[in-house]
Write a protein that holds these residues in place. Structure first.
Motif, PDB file in Angstrom:
ATOM      1  N   HIS A   1       0.863  -1.189   0.000  1.00 18.07           N
ATOM      2  CA  HIS A   1       0.000   0.000   0.000  1.00 18.07           C
ATOM      3  C   HIS A   1       0.896   1.234   0.000  1.00 18.07           C
ATOM      4  O   HIS A   1       1.799   1.336   0.833  1.00 18.07           O
ATOM      5  N   PHE A   2       0.633   2.155  -0.911  1.00 17.50           N
ATOM      6  CA  PHE A   2       1.404   3.393  -0.925  1.00 17.50           C
ATOM      7  C   PHE A   2       0.994   4.284   0.239  1.00 17.50           C
ATOM      8  O   PHE A   2      -0.197   4.466   0.515  1.00 17.50           O
ATOM      9  N   THR A   3       2.000   4.835   0.909  1.00 12.69           N
ATOM     10  CA  THR A   3       1.754   5.826   1.965  1.00 12.69           C
ATOM     11  C   THR A   3       2.251   7.212   1.545  1.00 12.69           C
ATOM     12  O   THR A   3       2.000   8.198   2.217  1.00 12.69           O
ATOM     13  N   GLY A   4       2.967   7.253   0.434  1.00 14.16           N
ATOM     14  CA  GLY A   4       3.483   8.490  -0.136  1.00 14.16           C
ATOM     15  C   GLY A   4       3.997   8.185  -1.527  1.00 14.16           C
ATOM     16  O   GLY A   4       3.897   7.058  -2.015  1.00 14.16           O
ATOM     17  N   ASN A   5       4.566   9.201  -2.184  1.00 12.90           N
ATOM     18  CA  ASN A   5       5.009   8.995  -3.558  1.00 12.90           C
ATOM     19  C   ASN A   5       6.067   7.904  -3.700  1.00 12.90           C
ATOM     20  O   ASN A   5       6.108   7.212  -4.716  1.00 12.90           O
TER      21      ASN A   5
ATOM     22  N   LEU B   1      -3.421   4.462  -4.131  1.00 14.29           N
ATOM     23  CA  LEU B   1      -2.746   5.499  -4.907  1.00 14.29           C
ATOM     24  C   LEU B   1      -3.253   6.896  -4.574  1.00 14.29           C
ATOM     25  O   LEU B   1      -2.627   7.891  -4.970  1.00 14.29           O
ATOM     26  N   GLN B   2      -4.348   6.989  -3.831  1.00 14.49           N
ATOM     27  CA  GLN B   2      -4.835   8.305  -3.405  1.00 14.49           C
ATOM     28  C   GLN B   2      -3.839   8.989  -2.462  1.00 14.49           C
ATOM     29  O   GLN B   2      -3.911  10.206  -2.247  1.00 14.49           O
TER      30      GLN B   2
ATOM     31  N   VAL C   1      -4.441   7.937 -12.346  1.00 11.54           N
ATOM     32  CA  VAL C   1      -5.052   6.797 -13.023  1.00 11.54           C
ATOM     33  C   VAL C   1      -6.163   7.327 -13.917  1.00 11.54           C
ATOM     34  O   VAL C   1      -6.695   8.418 -13.700  1.00 11.54           O
ATOM     35  N   ASP C   2      -6.512   6.541 -14.957  1.00  8.73           N
ATOM     36  CA  ASP C   2      -7.589   6.965 -15.838  1.00  8.73           C
ATOM     37  C   ASP C   2      -8.930   6.453 -15.316  1.00  8.73           C
ATOM     38  O   ASP C   2      -9.011   5.881 -14.224  1.00  8.73           O
ATOM     39  N   LYS C   3      -9.992   6.635 -16.094  1.00  9.37           N
ATOM     40  CA  LYS C   3     -11.333   6.274 -15.642  1.00  9.37           C
ATOM     41  C   LYS C   3     -11.497   4.776 -15.420  1.00  9.37           C
ATOM     42  O   LYS C   3     -12.372   4.342 -14.661  1.00  9.37           O
TER      43      LYS C   3
END
Length: 449
Positions: free
Chosen positions: A100-104, A267-268, A274-276
């Motif tokens: 899980h991303f926690t930052g860039n 990714l938030q 990201v696209d739709k």
């Protein structure tokens, strides 16, 4: 928080090849994979290799149960081999867990034993692939009869009655396989016609061969509801006249595509766009909207083929260690293949597309029945179609619907990439009997000259 030179999230084709390459160049690599059943990626575990193994077994008359057992042995061996390929490298750590991303440039990894580990990556490569899409049909998602493409290859017994939702290439591959094993297969599709991209003569021939093998088609349908009745799935749909029809099945296979696997990445918490459809947005070098973060393979959208993922690796390798010349936009000549019987391979323009674009072309066309090797293989179904630019004599497209098309399409691709005139294939000395020697006769005279 530990800092790692390279973090690769996902054990797919492009990612694992990149991990090996980086490690052999003395760089530290952490590979995070959430499932031990996915070492090596989608292709060897749940897609290309196991599905093609079952398709071949069905054609050879192997029982479904024995074929599944053999497929499982093969994938287990490949999985272990792929794991050892990376784990044996001193510079690679393979970590089981969900990232899980926690930052860039930071991630947390939740391991199966409940631990949560934090890492910072100087470079991060997202290689999480794609997951099956289940259409929003009443009663489908929670149906006990529902199969996705992975489930379908792991059944204990062969379904007697199988309904496949989706008449695209994946649906056709499974329909061909299960019908060959002995299932009674019905394909439901909301489009009014199947194989819309293919030329009409090719599509009609493919569909007729399926019908001859017992596969039923219902097109232009609107599926209203999935329910259970007498220990079977009841599928209710309408056609254009809105008259309701109900058919029954032991299993329902949803073959309605795959979507990029980005939902679990959080990714938030980053600036990665990201696209739709949930695909990670990349540029011509596969870079995301965050510096030093790349996306590889199906997760970035576009064609979902293992050979595209491998070429993604080549682009990144060239960027990091080469001349920085390779680009996604360079991939103009990419072959495809549908593993049905006979095989359907395509590259470049179809005749339908050439007409739509107003392009002049020479059409070379030949029935499979005219090829000696097809008679040897006891399958004379199909045809070869190749389009040639009359000004340059270069091949601009080919559709091969014939046994072993998946092999000889690569000769066409090579000729196109090398800009060889079609006469090179016409005058080549081939071994005999082979399908490829058909090019001697195919290219003698265009049918529209």
């Amino acid at each position: 928080m530990e800092t790692i030179k390279n973090i690769i999230i996902g054990f797919g084709k492009g990612g694992k090849t990149l991990a090996k390459f980086l490690a052999q160049h003395g760089e530290q690599v952490l590979v995070v994979e959430k499932s031990k059943q996915m070492y090596g990626g989608t292709c060897i575990n749940i897609a290309c290799l196991p599905s093609k193994r079952l398709i071949i077994e069905a054609a050879h008359g192997t029982s479904f149960e024995d074929a599944v057992d053999g497929k499982n042995v093969m994938t287990a061996q490949l999985r272990q081999k792929n794991y050892q390929m990376l784990a044996s490298e001193d510079n690679i750590t393979v970590l089981d867990g969900t990232a899980h991303f926690t930052g860039n440039h930071t991630i947390n990894v939740q391991t199966p034993d409940g631990k949560e580990l934090a890492y910072k990556g100087e470079r991060i490569f997202i290689n999480t692939g794609a997951t099956p899409t289940i259409p929003d049909i009443s009663g489908l998602k929670n149906s006990p009869f529902l199969l996705n493409s992975t489930d379908a290859m792991n059944q204990d017994k062969l379904p007697r009655e199988l309904v496949i939702i989706g008449g695209g290439y994946i649906g056709l591959e499974f329909a061909n396989m299960f019908a060959s094993f002995g299932s009674r297969v019905t394909i439901l599709d909301h489009h009014k016609s199947l194989l819309p991209r293919e030329d009409d003569d090719v599509a009609e021939m493919v569909i007729q061969n399926f019908k001859d093998n017992g596969v039923k088609f219902e097109v232009g349908v609107n599926i209203k509801d999935i329910s259970e009745q007498d220990e079977q799935a009841a599928i209710t749909f309408t056609r254009g006249d809105n008259h309701e029809i109900t058919i029954f099945a032991d299993k329902i296979l949803a073959a309605t595509g795959r979507q990029p696997e980005t939902a679990s990445l959080d990714l938030q918490n980053t600036d990665i766009k990201v696209d739709k459809k949930g695909a990670i947005v990349v540029n011509d070098l596969l870079q995301t909207t965050v510096p030093n973060v790349w996306a590889i393979g199906d997760v970035k959208g576009g064609p979902q083929f293992t050979y595209i993922s491998l070429d993604d690796f080549r682009i990144i390798k060239d960027e990091l260690f080469g001349n920085k010349e390779r680009r996604v936009s360079d991939r103009l000549i990419v072959p495809t293949n549908v593993f049905i019987e006979p095989s359907l391979a395509q590259v470049g323009l179809t005749e339908k597309e050439a007409k739509k674009q107003g392009k002049d072309y020479l059409l070379f066309k030949m029935p499979a029945a005219a090829i000696p090797k097809a008679k040897v293989l006891k399958d004379t179904r199909g045809l070869l179609k190749v389009l040639v630019d009359p000004q340059t004599n270069l091949i601009i497209g080919a559709t091969l619907y014939i046994q072993e098309a998946q092999e000889i399409i690569n000769m066409i691709v090579l000729a196109m990439r090398a800009k060889l005139p079609y006469q090179m294939l016409r005058d080549q000395i081939y071994t005999h009997p082979t399908i490829s020697e058909a090019f001697n006769d195919l290219f003698k005279n265009p049918v529209n000259n």
